[in-house]
Design a protein around this motif. Structure first.
Motif, PDB file in Angstrom:
ATOM      1  N   LEU A 166      46.964  -3.796  12.940  1.00 39.98           N
ATOM      2  CA  LEU A 166      46.810  -3.388  11.539  1.00 39.98           C
ATOM      3  C   LEU A 166      48.092  -2.702  11.097  1.00 39.98           C
ATOM      4  N   PHE A 167      48.718  -3.255  10.058  1.00 41.65           N
ATOM      5  CA  PHE A 167      49.947  -2.702   9.505  1.00 41.65           C
ATOM      6  C   PHE A 167      49.621  -1.952   8.221  1.00 41.65           C
ATOM      7  N   ILE A 168      50.098  -0.712   8.132  1.00 45.88           N
ATOM      8  CA  ILE A 168      49.815   0.166   6.983  1.00 45.88           C
ATOM      9  C   ILE A 168      51.127   0.489   6.286  1.00 45.88           C
ATOM     10  N   ASP A 169      51.217   0.180   4.989  1.00 43.39           N
ATOM     11  CA  ASP A 169      52.445   0.426   4.233  1.00 43.39           C
ATOM     12  C   ASP A 169      52.068   0.633   2.771  1.00 43.39           C
ATOM     13  N   ASP A 170      52.911   1.384   2.045  1.00 46.30           N
ATOM     14  CA  ASP A 170      52.645   1.628   0.625  1.00 46.30           C
ATOM     15  C   ASP A 170      53.399   0.667  -0.283  1.00 46.30           C
ATOM     16  N   VAL A 171      54.229  -0.222   0.279  1.00 50.51           N
ATOM     17  CA  VAL A 171      55.046  -1.141  -0.520  1.00 50.51           C
ATOM     18  C   VAL A 171      54.449  -2.540  -0.432  1.00 50.51           C
ATOM     19  N   GLU A 172      54.111  -3.094  -1.597  1.00 47.51           N
ATOM     20  CA  GLU A 172      53.374  -4.362  -1.626  1.00 47.51           C
ATOM     21  C   GLU A 172      54.139  -5.502  -0.964  1.00 47.51           C
ATOM     22  N   LYS A 173      55.455  -5.602  -1.193  1.00 47.65           N
ATOM     23  CA  LYS A 173      56.196  -6.730  -0.613  1.00 47.65           C
ATOM     24  C   LYS A 173      56.225  -6.660   0.910  1.00 47.65           C
ATOM     25  N   ASN A 174      56.182  -5.450   1.462  1.00 46.47           N
ATOM     26  CA  ASN A 174      56.109  -5.323   2.919  1.00 46.47           C
ATOM     27  C   ASN A 174      54.753  -5.776   3.445  1.00 46.47           C
ATOM     28  N   ILE A 175      53.720  -5.412   2.711  1.00 45.50           N
ATOM     29  CA  ILE A 175      52.363  -5.837   3.059  1.00 45.50           C
ATOM     30  C   ILE A 175      52.247  -7.358   2.992  1.00 45.50           C
ATOM     31  N   GLN A 176      52.791  -7.957   1.943  1.00 48.09           N
ATOM     32  CA  GLN A 176      52.710  -9.414   1.782  1.00 48.09           C
ATOM     33  C   GLN A 176      53.400 -10.127   2.937  1.00 48.09           C
ATOM     34  N   GLN A 177      54.578  -9.617   3.320  1.00 46.29           N
ATOM     35  CA  GLN A 177      55.306 -10.244   4.424  1.00 46.29           C
ATOM     36  C   GLN A 177      54.531 -10.139   5.727  1.00 46.29           C
ATOM     37  N   ALA A 178      53.992  -8.955   5.994  1.00 47.72           N
ATOM     38  CA  ALA A 178      53.219  -8.772   7.224  1.00 47.72           C
ATOM     39  C   ALA A 178      51.991  -9.677   7.246  1.00 47.72           C
ATOM     40  N   ARG A 179      51.344  -9.794   6.118  1.00 48.78           N
ATOM     41  CA  ARG A 179      50.148 -10.642   6.046  1.00 48.78           C
ATOM     42  C   ARG A 179      50.510 -12.105   6.332  1.00 48.78           C
ATOM     43  N   PHE A 183      49.535 -10.370  10.504  1.00 49.52           N
ATOM     44  CA  PHE A 183      49.029  -9.009  10.664  1.00 49.52           C
ATOM     45  C   PHE A 183      47.784  -8.798   9.805  1.00 49.52           C
ATOM     46  N   ALA A 184      46.871  -7.979  10.278  1.00 52.28           N
ATOM     47  CA  ALA A 184      45.901  -7.347   9.383  1.00 52.28           C
ATOM     48  C   ALA A 184      46.660  -6.260   8.624  1.00 52.28           C
ATOM     49  N   THR A 185      46.290  -6.014   7.383  1.00 51.00           N
ATOM     50  CA  THR A 185      47.086  -5.084   6.572  1.00 51.00           C
ATOM     51  C   THR A 185      46.196  -4.126   5.792  1.00 51.00           C
ATOM     52  N   HIS A 186      46.791  -2.972   5.505  1.00 48.17           N
ATOM     53  CA  HIS A 186      46.191  -1.999   4.585  1.00 48.17           C
ATOM     54  C   HIS A 186      47.296  -1.538   3.644  1.00 48.17           C
ATOM     55  N   TRP A 187      47.137  -1.884   2.369  1.00 49.16           N
ATOM     56  CA  TRP A 187      48.090  -1.444   1.351  1.00 49.16           C
ATOM     57  C   TRP A 187      47.726  -0.011   0.973  1.00 49.16           C
ATOM     58  N   PHE A 188      48.523   0.926   1.449  1.00 51.84           N
ATOM     59  CA  PHE A 188      48.177   2.349   1.358  1.00 51.84           C
ATOM     60  C   PHE A 188      48.252   2.855  -0.075  1.00 51.84           C
ATOM     61  N   ARG A 189      47.181   3.563  -0.471  1.00 50.61           N
ATOM     62  CA  ARG A 189      47.147   4.258  -1.768  1.00 50.61           C
ATOM     63  C   ARG A 189      46.828   5.736  -1.594  1.00 50.61           C
ATOM     64  N   PRO A 191      44.938   8.732   1.507  1.00 50.43           N
ATOM     65  CA  PRO A 191      44.381   8.885   2.855  1.00 50.43           C
ATOM     66  C   PRO A 191      42.886   8.606   2.945  1.00 50.43           C
ATOM     67  N   ALA A 192      42.141   8.938   1.892  1.00 52.50           N
ATOM     68  CA  ALA A 192      40.691   8.724   1.946  1.00 52.50           C
ATOM     69  C   ALA A 192      40.362   7.241   2.048  1.00 52.50           C
ATOM     70  N   LYS A 193      41.066   6.405   1.286  1.00 48.67           N
ATOM     71  CA  LYS A 193      40.823   4.958   1.347  1.00 48.67           C
ATOM     72  C   LYS A 193      41.245   4.400   2.700  1.00 48.67           C
ATOM     73  N   LEU A 194      42.328   4.939   3.247  1.00 53.34           N
ATOM     74  CA  LEU A 194      42.750   4.503   4.578  1.00 53.34           C
ATOM     75  C   LEU A 194      41.692   4.842   5.615  1.00 53.34           C
ATOM     76  N   ARG A 195      41.193   6.065   5.569  1.00 53.38           N
ATOM     77  CA  ARG A 195      40.173   6.474   6.540  1.00 53.38           C
ATOM     78  C   ARG A 195      38.942   5.581   6.436  1.00 53.38           C
ATOM     79  N   LYS A 196      38.526   5.274   5.212  1.00 59.58           N
ATOM     80  CA  LYS A 196      37.349   4.419   5.031  1.00 59.58           C
ATOM     81  C   LYS A 196      37.600   3.030   5.608  1.00 59.58           C
ATOM     82  N   ASP A 197      38.779   2.483   5.375  1.00 58.17           N
ATOM     83  CA  ASP A 197      39.097   1.160   5.909  1.00 58.17           C
ATOM     84  C   ASP A 197      39.067   1.179   7.436  1.00 58.17           C
TER      85      ASP A 197
END
Length: 204
Positions: A166-179, A183-189, A191-197
């Motif tokens: 699982l790759f966690i990043d706040d930059v969409e283009k990095n998330i898109q590349q990893a996906r 990679f499984a991805t989490h587009w960070f917004r 901490p609460a949403k990250l914890r739930k995911d």
């Protein structure tokens, strides 16, 4: 959905509250002039070039000062007062990292776009970085996200499979590349949403 064995964190914007405005609000009295400076002079792409070691302060600072003499001192501050851009950790995410480390269900690594010249400041300031088994720093490798080669390098050096990472990043283009690379991805917004995911995935 494959079981996640590794979590790969970005740092700036996810675990570290880095923003040049933390420094430049102390320097500029006019916020619009500050935003002009950060958009047109010490702009994001200029900073990115340091992150992948295409620029070094020894040359980049004098070059900008020559081209923008009005901002000579403000440009120098980017290097001389750089630690003031760090406002601390993003506490909620730091607690997530500590919980992951404590539960010991997954391997923990970091992949960050960061200048090798300023990286020692982060190491000195953030003890939580010791929670990672390894950290790959763009400026040390002369590669930066979203270049797919830096993802491949992280996977080969640390020995993880993107399909179980699982790759966690706040930059969409990095998330898109990893996906795109599996990679499984989490587009960070936040901490609460990250914890739930992480809880939904059974990692926490």
């Amino acid at each position: 959905m494959q079981e996640i064995e590794t979590v790969l964190f970005d740092l700036g914007g996810v675990l570290v509250n880095w923003d040049p405005r933390h420094l430049y609000r102390k320097i500029f009295t006019d916020s619009s002039e500050m935003e002009y400076f950060l958009a047109e002079i010490c702009h994001p792409h200029w900073n990115f070039l340091h992150d992948k070691a295409a620029l070094e302060f020894e040359n980049s600072i004098p070059d900008l000062q020559h081209r923008h003499p009005k901002y000579h001192d403000q440009i120098a501050a980017w290097r001389d007062r750089w630690p003031e851009m760090l406002a601390g950790s993003i506490g909620g995410t730091e607690r997530v990292l500590e919980d992951l480390k404590h539960q010991n269900k997954v391997r923990l690594y970091a992949l960050t776009n960061w200048s090798h010249q300023t990286w020692p400041h982060a190491l000195a300031k953030f003890p939580f970085l010791q929670n990672f088994e390894g950290i790959l720093v763009s400026g040390q490798e002369k590669l930066a996200k979203p270049d797919p080669r830096i993802f491949d390098l992280a996977a080969s050096r640390f020995g993880f499979d993107p399909k179980t990472t699982l790759f966690i990043d706040d930059v969409e283009k990095n998330i898109q590349q990893a996906r795109e690379m599996g990679f499984a991805t989490h587009w960070f917004r936040d901490p609460a949403k990250l914890r739930k995911d992480l809880m939904d995935r059974g990692i926490l």
